[in-house]
Design a protein around this motif. Structure first.
Motif, short mmCIF file in Angstrom:
data_model
loop_
_atom_site.label_atom_id
_atom_site.label_comp_id
_atom_site.label_asym_id
_atom_site.label_seq_id
_atom_site.Cartn_x
_atom_site.Cartn_y
_atom_site.Cartn_z
N ALA A 152 0.82 -1.21 0.00
CA ALA A 152 0.00 0.00 0.00
C ALA A 152 0.85 1.27 0.00
CB ALA A 152 -0.93 -0.01 1.22
N ASN A 153 2.05 1.17 0.55
CA ASN A 153 2.95 2.33 0.58
C ASN A 153 4.39 1.85 0.49
OD1 ASN A 153 4.14 2.00 3.35
ND2 ASN A 153 1.99 2.20 3.93
N ILE A 154 5.29 2.76 0.16
CA ILE A 154 6.68 2.39 -0.07
C ILE A 154 7.35 1.86 1.20
CG2 ILE A 154 7.55 4.73 0.25
CD1 ILE A 154 8.97 2.04 -2.16
N GLY A 155 7.00 2.39 2.35
CA GLY A 155 7.61 1.90 3.60
C GLY A 155 7.27 0.44 3.86
N GLN A 156 6.01 0.11 3.74
CA GLN A 156 5.56 -1.27 3.92
C GLN A 156 6.18 -2.17 2.84
OE1 GLN A 156 1.55 -2.25 2.56
NE2 GLN A 156 1.16 -3.19 4.57
N ALA A 157 6.14 -1.69 1.61
CA ALA A 157 6.68 -2.46 0.50
C ALA A 157 8.17 -2.74 0.69
CB ALA A 157 6.44 -1.73 -0.82
N ARG A 158 8.92 -1.72 1.09
CA ARG A 158 10.37 -1.89 1.28
C ARG A 158 10.68 -2.90 2.38
NH1 ARG A 158 13.74 1.23 -1.08
NH2 ARG A 158 12.41 3.07 -1.09
N ALA A 159 9.90 -2.89 3.46
CA ALA A 159 10.12 -3.85 4.56
C ALA A 159 9.92 -5.28 4.06
CB ALA A 159 9.18 -3.54 5.72
N TYR A 160 8.83 -5.51 3.32
CA TYR A 160 8.61 -6.85 2.76
C TYR A 160 9.71 -7.22 1.78
CZ TYR A 160 3.86 -7.43 4.62
OH TYR A 160 2.78 -7.59 5.43
N TRP A 161 10.10 -6.25 0.94
CA TRP A 161 11.12 -6.52 -0.06
C TRP A 161 12.43 -6.93 0.60
CZ3 TRP A 161 11.34 -7.62 -4.97
CH2 TRP A 161 12.60 -7.72 -5.54
N GLU A 162 12.86 -6.17 1.58
CA GLU A 162 14.15 -6.46 2.23
C GLU A 162 14.15 -7.83 2.89
OE1 GLU A 162 14.75 -3.01 4.69
OE2 GLU A 162 15.31 -1.76 2.97
N GLU A 163 13.05 -8.20 3.53
CA GLU A 163 12.95 -9.52 4.17
C GLU A 163 13.01 -10.64 3.13
OE1 GLU A 163 12.69 -12.34 7.21
OE2 GLU A 163 13.05 -10.19 7.37
#
Length: 177
Positions: A90-101
């Motif tokens: 939904a937002n870049i912060g959430q997306a980045r956290a999932y991406w990094e994991e």
């Protein structure tokens, strides 16, 4: 072996391509018998990941992971889930956290079995395409494409006959140029 073939998500996906509910009902009807089998939850979660609902996939893959968190296929599929959730974030912060994991798990899987199994590469490459197209802004795209080209080159070096990697390579080069 027969059991593993019967619950494998790929044949069910092919058989019930347009009817997710029928395939889902097969898993639902047998889950009481296999509730303690990580492989059952891995296949059910993989089916939902490919053809169904990401929330269901997350639930089933969490069950698979809790039963066998050391299984490479479970971890690769969990990483795939995280990367799909990143692209749909939904937002870049959430997306980045999932991406990094997800990316961290896949890089570890590539270290462990990348020489003999192309699947972790395929997941990382395909989802990197989605990530770049969804979240990477114009001035950051060139370095992102260059990074992805290096990954594809590494994958092609280890799996030169794997057609899907070759297909991705062509697609990425086209997007880069």
């Amino acid at each position: 072996r027969l059991y593993k073939r019967l619950i494998n998500h790929a044949p069910l996906w092919n058989r019930f391509y347009d009817d997710v509910e029928s395939a889902r009902s097969i898993y639902e009807n047998v889950k009481e018998f296999y509730a303690n089998d990580f492989h059952f939850w891995l296949q059910f979660g993989s089916f939902e990941l490919d053809r169904g609902n990401l929330s269901f996939a997350e639930n089933y893959l969490s069950q698979a992971r809790s039963l066998n968190e050391k299984d490479d296929y479970v971890m690769t599929t969990v990483a795939y889930l995280y990367l799909k959730k990143a692209a749909a974030g939904a937002n870049i912060g959430q997306a980045r956290a999932y991406w990094e994991e997800g990316e961290a798990i896949l890089k570890e899987q590539i270290k462990i079995r990348g020489d003999r199994d192309a699947y972790p590469y395929v997941i990382l490459i395909s989802q990197s395409l989605a990530w770049i197209q969804t979240w990477v802004v114009d001035d950051e795209r060139k370095p992102a494409w260059e990074h992805l080209l290096k990954l594809v080159s590494e994958a092609r070096g280890k799996h030169p006959r794997y057609e899907l990697i070759a297909t991705y390579e062509k697609e990425i080069k086209k997007a880069y140029w």
